[in-house]
Design a protein around this motif. Structure first.
Motif, mmCIF file in Angstrom:
data_model
loop_
_atom_site.group_PDB
_atom_site.id
_atom_site.type_symbol
_atom_site.label_atom_id
_atom_site.label_comp_id
_atom_site.label_asym_id
_atom_site.label_seq_id
_atom_site.Cartn_x
_atom_site.Cartn_y
_atom_site.Cartn_z
ATOM 1 N N PRO A 75 0.889 -0.626 0.383
ATOM 2 C CA PRO A 75 -0.034 -0.244 -0.138
ATOM 3 C C PRO A 75 0.915 1.676 0.022
ATOM 4 O O PRO A 75 1.740 1.481 0.402
ATOM 5 C CB PRO A 75 -1.047 0.166 1.476
ATOM 6 C CG PRO A 75 0.005 -1.077 2.443
ATOM 7 C CD PRO A 75 0.374 -1.874 1.123
ATOM 8 N N THR A 76 -0.274 2.382 -0.492
ATOM 9 C CA THR A 76 0.901 4.081 -0.505
ATOM 10 C C THR A 76 1.160 4.316 1.124
ATOM 11 O O THR A 76 0.066 3.764 1.738
ATOM 12 C CB THR A 76 0.140 4.453 -1.680
ATOM 13 O OG1 THR A 76 -1.099 4.784 -1.379
ATOM 14 C CG2 THR A 76 -0.011 3.739 -2.851
ATOM 15 N N PRO A 77 1.604 5.227 1.160
ATOM 16 C CA PRO A 77 1.523 5.865 2.915
ATOM 17 C C PRO A 77 0.184 6.556 2.505
ATOM 18 O O PRO A 77 -0.174 6.550 3.174
ATOM 19 C CB PRO A 77 2.508 6.983 2.312
ATOM 20 C CG PRO A 77 3.446 6.123 1.765
ATOM 21 C CD PRO A 77 3.253 5.973 0.974
ATOM 22 N N GLU A 78 -0.524 6.634 1.869
ATOM 23 C CA GLU A 78 -1.666 7.748 1.889
ATOM 24 C C GLU A 78 -2.767 6.777 2.097
ATOM 25 O O GLU A 78 -3.629 6.656 2.978
ATOM 26 C CB GLU A 78 -2.862 8.555 0.404
ATOM 27 C CG GLU A 78 -1.541 9.432 -0.070
ATOM 28 C CD GLU A 78 -0.238 9.645 -0.446
ATOM 29 O OE1 GLU A 78 0.103 8.108 -1.011
ATOM 30 O OE2 GLU A 78 0.783 10.129 -0.127
ATOM 31 N N GLU A 79 -2.472 4.961 1.867
ATOM 32 C CA GLU A 79 -3.550 3.923 1.932
ATOM 33 C C GLU A 79 -2.957 3.220 2.927
ATOM 34 O O GLU A 79 -4.847 3.243 3.743
ATOM 35 C CB GLU A 79 -3.183 3.015 0.654
ATOM 36 C CG GLU A 79 -4.079 3.046 -0.244
ATOM 37 C CD GLU A 79 -3.722 2.330 -1.520
ATOM 38 O OE1 GLU A 79 -4.130 1.566 -2.633
ATOM 39 O OE2 GLU A 79 -1.832 1.483 -1.667
ATOM 40 N N LEU A 80 -2.678 3.762 3.497
ATOM 41 C CA LEU A 80 -2.177 3.214 4.854
ATOM 42 C C LEU A 80 -2.086 4.145 5.882
ATOM 43 O O LEU A 80 -3.131 4.039 6.972
ATOM 44 C CB LEU A 80 -0.460 2.685 5.405
ATOM 45 C CG LEU A 80 0.405 2.175 4.561
ATOM 46 C CD1 LEU A 80 1.771 2.508 4.957
ATOM 47 C CD2 LEU A 80 -0.308 0.637 5.026
ATOM 48 N N LEU A 81 -2.424 5.544 5.676
ATOM 49 C CA LEU A 81 -3.140 6.651 6.761
ATOM 50 C C LEU A 81 -4.066 6.089 6.986
ATOM 51 O O LEU A 81 -5.071 6.576 7.646
ATOM 52 C CB LEU A 81 -2.877 7.794 5.740
ATOM 53 C CG LEU A 81 -1.402 8.733 6.699
ATOM 54 C CD1 LEU A 81 -1.021 9.349 5.536
ATOM 55 C CD2 LEU A 81 -1.136 8.064 7.792
ATOM 56 N N LYS A 82 -4.773 6.174 4.962
ATOM 57 C CA LYS A 82 -6.405 5.815 5.723
ATOM 58 C C LYS A 82 -6.896 4.681 5.868
ATOM 59 O O LYS A 82 -7.790 4.474 6.981
ATOM 60 C CB LYS A 82 -6.811 5.579 3.745
ATOM 61 C CG LYS A 82 -8.509 5.742 3.266
ATOM 62 C CD LYS A 82 -8.596 5.787 2.142
ATOM 63 C CE LYS A 82 -10.457 5.542 1.898
ATOM 64 N NZ LYS A 82 -10.930 5.091 0.737
ATOM 65 N N ALA A 83 -5.715 4.049 5.843
ATOM 66 C CA ALA A 83 -6.409 2.338 7.001
ATOM 67 C C ALA A 83 -6.425 2.979 8.198
ATOM 68 O O ALA A 83 -7.399 2.446 9.070
ATOM 69 C CB ALA A 83 -5.741 1.698 6.164
ATOM 70 N N ALA A 84 -5.618 3.551 8.919
ATOM 71 C CA ALA A 84 -5.202 3.646 10.552
ATOM 72 C C ALA A 84 -6.443 4.760 10.491
ATOM 73 O O ALA A 84 -6.857 4.059 11.924
ATOM 74 C CB ALA A 84 -4.128 4.391 10.032
ATOM 75 N N ASP A 85 -6.822 5.333 9.983
ATOM 76 C CA ASP A 85 -8.234 6.607 9.947
ATOM 77 C C ASP A 85 -8.947 5.128 10.635
ATOM 78 O O ASP A 85 -10.001 5.736 11.473
ATOM 79 C CB ASP A 85 -8.204 7.976 9.608
ATOM 80 C CG ASP A 85 -9.085 7.754 9.582
ATOM 81 O OD1 ASP A 85 -9.149 8.901 10.775
ATOM 82 O OD2 ASP A 85 -10.174 8.308 9.277
ATOM 83 N N GLU A 86 -8.909 5.150 9.752
ATOM 84 C CA GLU A 86 -10.382 3.327 9.437
ATOM 85 C C GLU A 86 -10.558 3.060 10.772
ATOM 86 O O GLU A 86 -11.193 2.575 11.294
ATOM 87 C CB GLU A 86 -10.692 3.594 8.022
ATOM 88 C CG GLU A 86 -12.086 2.855 8.003
ATOM 89 C CD GLU A 86 -12.461 1.984 6.643
ATOM 90 O OE1 GLU A 86 -13.034 0.726 6.598
ATOM 91 O OE2 GLU A 86 -12.631 3.014 5.871
ATOM 92 N N ILE A 87 -9.386 2.319 10.877
ATOM 93 C CA ILE A 87 -9.657 1.227 11.865
ATOM 94 C C ILE A 87 -9.635 2.019 13.337
ATOM 95 O O ILE A 87 -10.235 1.172 13.862
ATOM 96 C CB ILE A 87 -7.924 0.512 11.803
ATOM 97 C CG1 ILE A 87 -8.414 -0.588 10.071
ATOM 98 C CG2 ILE A 87 -7.909 -0.271 12.824
ATOM 99 C CD1 ILE A 87 -7.382 -0.966 9.803
#
Length: 108
Positions: A75-87
């Motif tokens: 995953p891209t850093p942006e995808e990781l940040l989105k996932a972290a926020d949602e989780i």
């Protein structure tokens, strides 16, 4: 408390945390969009200790849980940040629901 009151609390709290729920026969789940990183499940469980058979009243406890639904690959850093926020939002939402000790009574 009635099931409708519990439903209103759950859907309102979900909205506060940015989730939309769908009701099903077991309880509620977060509405899946295909881009979700968390799976939220809210169950209705009979509580036999609180059930009053003489007066035909069943007590239904509400229990919430969450799990990571997908992540992998590169995953891209942006995808990781989105996932972290949602989780994080999902974890806070389920923790708040659990701490509320929600339940409703129904007649049988």
């Amino acid at each position: 408390m009635t099931k409708q009151e519990v439903n209103e609390i759950i859907t309102s709290k979900a909205s506060e945390y940015g989730f939309e729920l769908e009701e099903n026969s077991m309880g509620w789940n977060n509405k899946r969009t295909g881009q979700d990183y968390i799976n939220i499940q809210i169950f209705q469980n009979s509580n036999l200790e609180k059930t009053d058979c003489e007066n035909h009243k069943a007590c239904i406890d509400i229990e919430a849980s969450a799990s990571v639904s997908r992540m992998g690959g590169s995953p891209t850093p942006e995808e990781l940040l989105k996932a972290a926020d949602e989780i994080a939002r999902g974890a806070k939402f389920t923790a708040e629901l659990q701490s509320m000790g929600l339940y409703y009574e129904r007649t049988f």
